[in-house]
Design an enzyme around this catalytic site. Structure first.
Site, PDB file in Angstrom:
ATOM      1  N   ARG A  76       0.887  -0.857   0.034  1.00 39.42           N
ATOM      2  CA  ARG A  76      -0.094   0.514   0.332  1.00 39.42           C
ATOM      3  C   ARG A  76       0.577   1.313  -0.387  1.00 39.42           C
ATOM      4  O   ARG A  76       0.152   1.911  -0.369  1.00 39.42           O
ATOM      5  CB  ARG A  76      -0.779   0.032   1.118  1.00 39.42           C
ATOM      6  CG  ARG A  76      -2.489  -1.260   1.404  1.00 39.42           C
ATOM      7  CD  ARG A  76      -2.621  -1.453   3.007  1.00 39.42           C
ATOM      8  NE  ARG A  76      -4.066  -1.805   2.469  1.00 39.42           N
ATOM      9  CZ  ARG A  76      -3.661  -3.501   1.915  1.00 39.42           C
ATOM     10  NH1 ARG A  76      -3.033  -4.230   1.560  1.00 39.42           N
ATOM     11  NH2 ARG A  76      -5.053  -3.594   1.874  1.00 39.42           N
ATOM     12  N   GLN A 111      -8.923  -7.163   0.423  1.00 37.50           N
ATOM     13  CA  GLN A 111      -8.158  -6.517  -1.085  1.00 37.50           C
ATOM     14  C   GLN A 111      -9.379  -5.952  -2.305  1.00 37.50           C
ATOM     15  O   GLN A 111      -9.550  -5.215  -2.983  1.00 37.50           O
ATOM     16  CB  GLN A 111      -7.415  -8.052  -1.774  1.00 37.50           C
ATOM     17  CG  GLN A 111      -6.634  -8.283  -1.140  1.00 37.50           C
ATOM     18  CD  GLN A 111      -6.233  -9.268  -2.078  1.00 37.50           C
ATOM     19  OE1 GLN A 111      -6.604  -9.703  -2.865  1.00 37.50           O
ATOM     20  NE2 GLN A 111      -4.534  -9.414  -1.566  1.00 37.50           N
ATOM     21  N   ASP A 147      -4.538 -15.601   7.039  1.00 38.00           N
ATOM     22  CA  ASP A 147      -3.276 -15.989   6.380  1.00 38.00           C
ATOM     23  C   ASP A 147      -2.934 -16.815   7.345  1.00 38.00           C
ATOM     24  O   ASP A 147      -1.667 -17.030   6.643  1.00 38.00           O
ATOM     25  CB  ASP A 147      -2.407 -14.641   6.352  1.00 38.00           C
ATOM     26  CG  ASP A 147      -3.000 -14.110   4.819  1.00 38.00           C
ATOM     27  OD1 ASP A 147      -3.222 -14.550   3.758  1.00 38.00           O
ATOM     28  OD2 ASP A 147      -2.105 -12.765   4.851  1.00 38.00           O
TER      29      ASP A 147
HETATM   30  C1  S3P Z   1      -3.987  -8.798   2.196  1.00 38.27           C
HETATM   31  C2  S3P Z   1      -5.944  -9.408   2.053  1.00 38.27           C
HETATM   32  C3  S3P Z   1      -5.855 -10.273   2.503  1.00 38.27           C
HETATM   33  C4  S3P Z   1      -5.171 -11.749   2.951  1.00 38.27           C
HETATM   34  C5  S3P Z   1      -4.146 -11.468   1.887  1.00 38.27           C
HETATM   35  C6  S3P Z   1      -3.057  -9.514   1.876  1.00 38.27           C
HETATM   36  C7  S3P Z   1      -4.497  -7.683   2.091  1.00 38.27           C
HETATM   37  O1  S3P Z   1      -6.612 -11.397   1.071  1.00 38.27           O
HETATM   38  O2  S3P Z   1      -5.130 -13.122   2.738  1.00 38.27           O
HETATM   39  O3  S3P Z   1      -2.652 -12.379   2.277  1.00 38.27           O
HETATM   40  O4  S3P Z   1      -3.787  -6.583   2.155  1.00 38.27           O
HETATM   41  O5  S3P Z   1      -4.790  -6.640   1.540  1.00 38.27           O
HETATM   42  P1  S3P Z   1      -8.161 -11.019   1.237  1.00 38.27           P
HETATM   43  O6  S3P Z   1      -8.480 -10.193   0.414  1.00 38.27           O
HETATM   44  O7  S3P Z   1      -8.404 -11.805  -0.856  1.00 38.27           O
HETATM   45  O8  S3P Z   1      -9.301 -11.625   1.372  1.00 38.27           O
END
Ligand code: S3P
Length: 441
Positions: free
Chosen positions: A28, A170, A317
């Protein structure tokens, strides 16, 4: 490092570690830094294969990134609408966070076109979940039947109010970033369960108008962003293998310093505490605009537990590591409402169950999770495959430390996706444990 790595059992684990900068926040910082006005200085950047892909991606769009030493970056932002159309496709490699968050930014680059690609694992993961809301905001979006490559035509965007069908930080972030470019007011994302809020915190720090609530978040169109300085806190997901190792290895006392303790990320700590783990948080402080602190972990005897859907996002995770801890706990443990694990870098439900079984554990998969019958003793050990997934490789390493016979991990170098120095840090801790406290065990 060779393709198969052997991790020997360790008699005790004593020492101090500081893990690399948080991967989510590092992605980010580069992506938002790229659309800031002026320079963003990022320290304690979590350098990894995933975050290198993000540096390359913004460079491909005309952003200058200077790298000083291992973990300091200077990102020279081009402003919200200043990204250039690259000469060819942008390769996001293994990085889901990159492809999904960048898509939200690119959707707002009016009259420019982009194509995002990735490796075999990323190309198998669902992209319809971002394509649909971004198209609803007015972007031109094409996928190959919901998969990569992802084509994006930037256009003037409209604000939307969107209820996420799956809890995903995400997807939420993609929509919020696109919301910065809306021509008509407030964009709101409603979540089925609270997911990590690093994007909204960082946008706020960069001067955007953001309202954060327990179950939703809104962002307003921005004129300009400015981050200035950002120190990335240590990654709780990279700390997690050390937390579980210190819990399972008898006579352990491990300190982990400067780690992100955002409550939307610390689900594993809550679950382990319920199982009887001995984890203390101290030196609580703010780190890079996030709650942070230090952890002390001592070994403990665990009892099994049930983890349900409400607890999944904050531990998403770390759920393979929860299953490993459950293997050494007294009684049965279950995980429900975690079907999202099937859409990660590997199908993490099957990968976890296969790995545990290969180590002599009684485990089985269910549609939306898994069940483990724990035995409060050292694991036998054996040989597992990471399936090219960094989190599964780290599970294997922790299992090796806590086993009787050690664990051989095929494709262990997958750890480089999030934590390239992982095995070196583990070995350093093993050496420190052997020399520092010879009379403890
Ligand atoms: C993340 C969100 C999670 C996570 C990934 C990193 C992020 O995924 O599993 O390792 O940085 O926003 P999802 O948004 O698909 O759940």
């Amino acid at each position: 490092m060779s393709a198969a790595t052997f991790v020997e059992p360790v008699p005790r684990l004593i020492g101090h570690v500081a893990v690399p900068g948080d991967k989510s926040i590092s992605h980010r910082a580069v992506l938002i830094g790229a659309i800031c006005d002026g320079e963003t200085r990022i320290t304690n950047f979590g350098r990894s294969a995933d975050t290198e892909a993000t540096i390359e991606a913004v460079r491909a769009c005309g952003v200058t990134v200077y790298e000083h030493g291992h973990d300091t970056l200077h990102v020279f932002g081009v402003g919200l609408r200043g990204l250039a159309q690259p000469a060819g496709p942008i390769d996001c490699r293994n990085a889901g966070t990159l492809v999904r968050l960048f898509a939200g930014i690119l959707a707002g680059q009016a009259s420019k076109e982009f194509e995002l690609t990735g490796d075999a694992s990323l190309s198998a993961r669902p992209m319809g979940r971002i394509a649909e809301p971004l198209a609803a905001m007015g972007a031109g979006v094409e996928t190959d039947d919901g998969r990569l490559p992802l084509g994006i035509q930037g256009r003037p965007l409209h604000a939307i109010s969107y209820r996420l069908p799956v809890a995903s930080a995400q997807v939420k972030s993609a929509i919020l970033l696109a919301g910065l470019y809306a021509t008509d007011g407030e964009t709101t994302v409603v979540e089925p369960a609270p997911t990590r809020d690093h994007t909204e915190r960082m946008l706020e720090a960069a001067g955007a108008h953001v309202v954060r609530r327990e179950e939703s978040v809104s962002v307003w169109p921005a004129e300009r962003l400015e981050l200035g300085e950002l120190e990335v806190p240590g990654d709780i997901s990279s700390a997690a293998p050390f937390v579980v190792a210190a819990t399972l290895v008898p006579g352990a006392e491990v300190h982990i310093h400067g780690v992100n303790l955002n409550p939307r990320r610390t689900g594993l700590l809550t679950i382990l505490a319920r199982m009887g783990a001995n984890i203390t948080t101290y030196n609580r402080r703010e780190l890079g605009g996030e709650p942070g602190g230090d952890l002390e972990i001592r070994s403990a005897e665990l009892v099994g537990t049930t983890v349900g859907p409400a607890e999944v996002p904050a531990a998403i995770d770390e759920l393979p590591l929860f299953a490993l801890a459950a293997s050494c706990a007294r009684g049965e443990s279950r995980l429900h409402g975690a079907e999202e694990l099937r859409a990660k870098e590997s199908d993490r439900i099957e990968a976890t169950v296969d790995a545990l079984r290969a180590l002599g554990v009684r485990a089985r998969s269910t549609d939306d999770g898994l069940a483990v019958t724990g035995i409060p003793a050292r694991l036998r050990g054996g040989r597992i495959s990471s399936r090219g997934d960094h989190r599964i490789a780290m599970l294997g390493a922790v299992a090796g430390l806590a086993s009787r016979e050690g664990v051989r991990i095929d494709d262990a170098e997958a750890v480089g996706v999030s934590f390239p120095g992982f095995f070196e840090m583990l070995e350093e801790l093993r050496r420190a444990s052997a020399v520092e406290q010879p009379d403890r065990a």
